[in-house]
Design a protein around this motif. Sequence first.
Motif, PDB file in Angstrom:
ATOM      1  N   ALA A  21       0.839  -1.202   0.000  1.00 51.35           N
ATOM      2  CA  ALA A  21       0.000   0.000   0.000  1.00 51.35           C
ATOM      3  C   ALA A  21       0.875   1.254   0.000  1.00 51.35           C
ATOM      4  CB  ALA A  21      -0.946  -0.001   1.196  1.00 51.35           C
ATOM      5  N   LEU A  22       1.927   1.249   0.825  1.00 54.26           N
ATOM      6  CA  LEU A  22       2.832   2.399   0.880  1.00 54.26           C
ATOM      7  C   LEU A  22       3.496   2.621  -0.473  1.00 54.26           C
ATOM      8  CD1 LEU A  22       4.121   4.545   2.777  1.00 54.26           C
ATOM      9  CD2 LEU A  22       6.015   2.931   3.054  1.00 54.26           C
ATOM     10  N   LEU A  23       3.960   1.539  -1.091  1.00 50.57           N
ATOM     11  CA  LEU A  23       4.611   1.651  -2.397  1.00 50.57           C
ATOM     12  C   LEU A  23       3.628   2.142  -3.459  1.00 50.57           C
ATOM     13  CD1 LEU A  23       7.134   1.267  -4.138  1.00 50.57           C
ATOM     14  CD2 LEU A  23       6.499  -1.140  -4.393  1.00 50.57           C
ATOM     15  N   ILE A  24       2.401   1.646  -3.439  1.00 47.81           N
ATOM     16  CA  ILE A  24       1.387   2.101  -4.399  1.00 47.81           C
ATOM     17  C   ILE A  24       1.120   3.589  -4.199  1.00 47.81           C
ATOM     18  CG2 ILE A  24      -1.050   1.937  -5.064  1.00 47.81           C
ATOM     19  CD1 ILE A  24      -0.819  -1.123  -4.601  1.00 47.81           C
ATOM     20  N   GLY A  25       1.042   4.027  -2.954  1.00 45.61           N
ATOM     21  CA  GLY A  25       0.854   5.452  -2.687  1.00 45.61           C
ATOM     22  C   GLY A  25       1.957   6.276  -3.323  1.00 45.61           C
ATOM     23  N   MET A  26       3.194   5.789  -3.214  1.00 48.66           N
ATOM     24  CA  MET A  26       4.328   6.505  -3.812  1.00 48.66           C
ATOM     25  C   MET A  26       4.247   6.470  -5.331  1.00 48.66           C
ATOM     26  SD  MET A  26       6.837   8.285  -2.656  1.00 48.66           S
ATOM     27  CE  MET A  26       7.722   9.355  -3.784  1.00 48.66           C
ATOM     28  N   VAL A  27       3.831   5.350  -5.893  1.00 48.51           N
ATOM     29  CA  VAL A  27       3.659   5.274  -7.351  1.00 48.51           C
ATOM     30  C   VAL A  27       2.671   6.339  -7.815  1.00 48.51           C
ATOM     31  CG1 VAL A  27       2.721   3.862  -9.236  1.00 48.51           C
ATOM     32  CG2 VAL A  27       4.223   2.813  -7.546  1.00 48.51           C
ATOM     33  N   LEU A  28       1.585   6.486  -7.085  1.00 51.45           N
ATOM     34  CA  LEU A  28       0.518   7.416  -7.474  1.00 51.45           C
ATOM     35  C   LEU A  28       0.842   8.876  -7.158  1.00 51.45           C
ATOM     36  CD1 LEU A  28      -2.597   5.354  -6.307  1.00 51.45           C
ATOM     37  CD2 LEU A  28      -1.627   5.508  -8.610  1.00 51.45           C
ATOM     38  N   LYS A  36      -4.428  12.630  -1.840  1.00 49.73           N
ATOM     39  CA  LYS A  36      -5.152  11.751  -2.763  1.00 49.73           C
ATOM     40  C   LYS A  36      -4.312  10.515  -3.086  1.00 49.73           C
ATOM     41  CE  LYS A  36      -8.284  10.880  -6.083  1.00 49.73           C
ATOM     42  NZ  LYS A  36      -9.574  10.359  -5.732  1.00 49.73           N
ATOM     43  N   ALA A  37      -3.035  10.737  -3.399  1.00 52.43           N
ATOM     44  CA  ALA A  37      -2.151   9.627  -3.767  1.00 52.43           C
ATOM     45  C   ALA A  37      -2.055   8.591  -2.649  1.00 52.43           C
ATOM     46  CB  ALA A  37      -0.760  10.157  -4.114  1.00 52.43           C
ATOM     47  N   PHE A  38      -1.872   9.043  -1.428  1.00 51.30           N
ATOM     48  CA  PHE A  38      -1.659   8.113  -0.328  1.00 51.30           C
ATOM     49  C   PHE A  38      -2.964   7.616   0.301  1.00 51.30           C
ATOM     50  CE2 PHE A  38       2.556   9.837  -0.896  1.00 51.30           C
ATOM     51  CZ  PHE A  38       3.339   8.700  -0.765  1.00 51.30           C
ATOM     52  N   SER A  39      -4.092   8.201  -0.070  1.00 53.42           N
ATOM     53  CA  SER A  39      -5.402   7.667   0.335  1.00 53.42           C
ATOM     54  C   SER A  39      -5.881   6.606  -0.646  1.00 53.42           C
ATOM     55  CB  SER A  39      -6.451   8.788   0.390  1.00 53.42           C
ATOM     56  OG  SER A  39      -6.150   9.703   1.394  1.00 53.42           O
ATOM     57  N   SER A  40      -5.424   6.677  -1.879  1.00 50.81           N
ATOM     58  CA  SER A  40      -5.917   5.779  -2.934  1.00 50.81           C
ATOM     59  C   SER A  40      -5.652   4.294  -2.680  1.00 50.81           C
ATOM     60  CB  SER A  40      -5.385   6.215  -4.295  1.00 50.81           C
ATOM     61  OG  SER A  40      -6.058   7.399  -4.704  1.00 50.81           O
ATOM     62  N   VAL A  89       4.643  -2.191 -11.625  1.00 52.37           N
ATOM     63  CA  VAL A  89       5.422  -2.238 -10.385  1.00 52.37           C
ATOM     64  C   VAL A  89       5.160  -3.564  -9.671  1.00 52.37           C
ATOM     65  CG1 VAL A  89       5.649  -1.208  -8.070  1.00 52.37           C
ATOM     66  CG2 VAL A  89       5.678   0.256 -10.104  1.00 52.37           C
ATOM     67  N   CYS A  90       3.903  -3.997  -9.635  1.00 52.68           N
ATOM     68  CA  CYS A  90       3.585  -5.268  -8.984  1.00 52.68           C
ATOM     69  C   CYS A  90       4.223  -6.436  -9.722  1.00 52.68           C
ATOM     70  CB  CYS A  90       2.071  -5.449  -8.876  1.00 52.68           C
ATOM     71  SG  CYS A  90       1.353  -4.360  -7.628  1.00 52.68           S
ATOM     72  N   ARG A  91       4.278  -6.368 -11.035  1.00 56.26           N
ATOM     73  CA  ARG A  91       4.950  -7.429 -11.805  1.00 56.26           C
ATOM     74  C   ARG A  91       6.453  -7.449 -11.489  1.00 56.26           C
ATOM     75  NH1 ARG A  91       1.479  -6.196 -17.219  1.00 56.26           N
ATOM     76  NH2 ARG A  91      -0.282  -7.550 -16.691  1.00 56.26           N
ATOM     77  N   ALA A  92       7.046  -6.276 -11.323  1.00 51.00           N
ATOM     78  CA  ALA A  92       8.462  -6.206 -10.950  1.00 51.00           C
ATOM     79  C   ALA A  92       8.678  -6.802  -9.557  1.00 51.00           C
ATOM     80  CB  ALA A  92       8.954  -4.755 -10.997  1.00 51.00           C
ATOM     81  N   LEU A  93       7.754  -6.536  -8.636  1.00 49.22           N
ATOM     82  CA  LEU A  93       7.859  -7.110  -7.287  1.00 49.22           C
ATOM     83  C   LEU A  93       7.763  -8.629  -7.338  1.00 49.22           C
ATOM     84  CD1 LEU A  93       5.652  -4.677  -5.161  1.00 49.22           C
ATOM     85  CD2 LEU A  93       8.145  -4.828  -5.185  1.00 49.22           C
ATOM     86  N   VAL A  94       6.840  -9.133  -8.142  1.00 50.52           N
ATOM     87  CA  VAL A  94       6.677 -10.579  -8.275  1.00 50.52           C
ATOM     88  C   VAL A  94       7.931 -11.186  -8.902  1.00 50.52           C
ATOM     89  CG1 VAL A  94       5.373 -12.404  -9.471  1.00 50.52           C
ATOM     90  CG2 VAL A  94       4.149 -10.536  -8.332  1.00 50.52           C
ATOM     91  N   GLY A  95       8.466 -10.537  -9.924  1.00 54.93           N
ATOM     92  CA  GLY A  95       9.634 -11.052 -10.627  1.00 54.93           C
ATOM     93  C   GLY A  95      10.924 -10.995  -9.836  1.00 54.93           C
ATOM     94  N   ILE A 118      14.997   0.812  -5.672  1.00 58.69           N
ATOM     95  CA  ILE A 118      13.769   1.579  -5.899  1.00 58.69           C
ATOM     96  C   ILE A 118      13.779   2.147  -7.318  1.00 58.69           C
ATOM     97  CG2 ILE A 118      12.390   3.573  -5.177  1.00 58.69           C
ATOM     98  CD1 ILE A 118      13.665   3.137  -2.317  1.00 58.69           C
ATOM     99  N   ALA A 119      14.921   2.687  -7.730  1.00 60.21           N
ATOM    100  CA  ALA A 119      15.035   3.306  -9.055  1.00 60.21           C
ATOM    101  C   ALA A 119      14.841   2.301 -10.188  1.00 60.21           C
ATOM    102  CB  ALA A 119      16.387   4.006  -9.200  1.00 60.21           C
ATOM    103  N   ALA A 120      15.013   1.024  -9.905  1.00 62.04           N
ATOM    104  CA  ALA A 120      14.812  -0.006 -10.932  1.00 62.04           C
ATOM    105  C   ALA A 120      13.332  -0.294 -11.175  1.00 62.04           C
ATOM    106  CB  ALA A 120      15.533  -1.292 -10.535  1.00 62.04           C
ATOM    107  N   LEU A 121      12.458   0.213 -10.311  1.00 62.26           N
ATOM    108  CA  LEU A 121      11.016   0.011 -10.496  1.00 62.26           C
ATOM    109  C   LEU A 121      10.494   0.904 -11.620  1.00 62.26           C
ATOM    110  CD1 LEU A 121       9.792  -0.009  -6.789  1.00 62.26           C
ATOM    111  CD2 LEU A 121      10.021  -1.994  -8.301  1.00 62.26           C
ATOM    112  N   PRO A 122       9.488   0.433 -12.352  1.00 59.30           N
ATOM    113  CA  PRO A 122       8.898   1.263 -13.407  1.00 59.30           C
ATOM    114  C   PRO A 122       8.373   2.587 -12.841  1.00 59.30           C
ATOM    115  CG  PRO A 122       8.107  -0.996 -13.562  1.00 59.30           C
ATOM    116  CD  PRO A 122       8.862  -0.895 -12.267  1.00 59.30           C
ATOM    117  N   GLY A 123       8.765   3.686 -13.480  1.00 59.53           N
ATOM    118  CA  GLY A 123       8.253   5.002 -13.101  1.00 59.53           C
ATOM    119  C   GLY A 123       9.004   5.685 -11.972  1.00 59.53           C
TER     120      GLY A 123
END
Length: 192
Positions: A21-28, A36-40, A89-95, A118-123
Amino acid sequence: MTLSLPIDAEANKLLSTDPLALLIGMVLDQQIPLEKAFSSPYVLAQRLGHAPTAEELAGFDPDALIEIFAKPPALHRFPKAMAARVQEVCRALVGSYDGDAANLWRDAADGKELVKRIAALPGFGKQKSQIFAALLGKQYGVQPPGWREAAGAYGEEGAHRSVADIVDGESLAKVRAFKKEMKAAAKAAPAG
């Protein structure tokens, strides 16, 4: 660690207990207010009926995920692009990290390695990676040797530059004032 961003208490609780959830908030956290980003991530969990896993989001039907992101109120002002980014990003985490966002930082040898991962993650460019490393260090207790230096100015103690420094309304106001100052300075700077 308990995050105390100026958002709904349940959203803070999810960010504090669910690394994905924290990582998704940062992605958004781009081109929308950070609240909004960290509530999503919390809104996403509500829409799914549970907090999602990286495996679940990685394998989600892309059109169905876009629909969930776009449902009013949309999770981001660019729901199609951000649904795809979260999925990447989730696919990168799985991989690379067995689908566990905490594995991204769990055994990082030092701050440089943390920022590099972190920088290796998409976006995630340099700045976003440094901000997330600072957020992890300052509010999540992830402090491998040299994390402050690797996070650059965002890692400085007492700074008010990013979400990493926000713990209440007052610190939010300081971060907003800093960002406003930086935008004004950038506009005033001669093009070159």
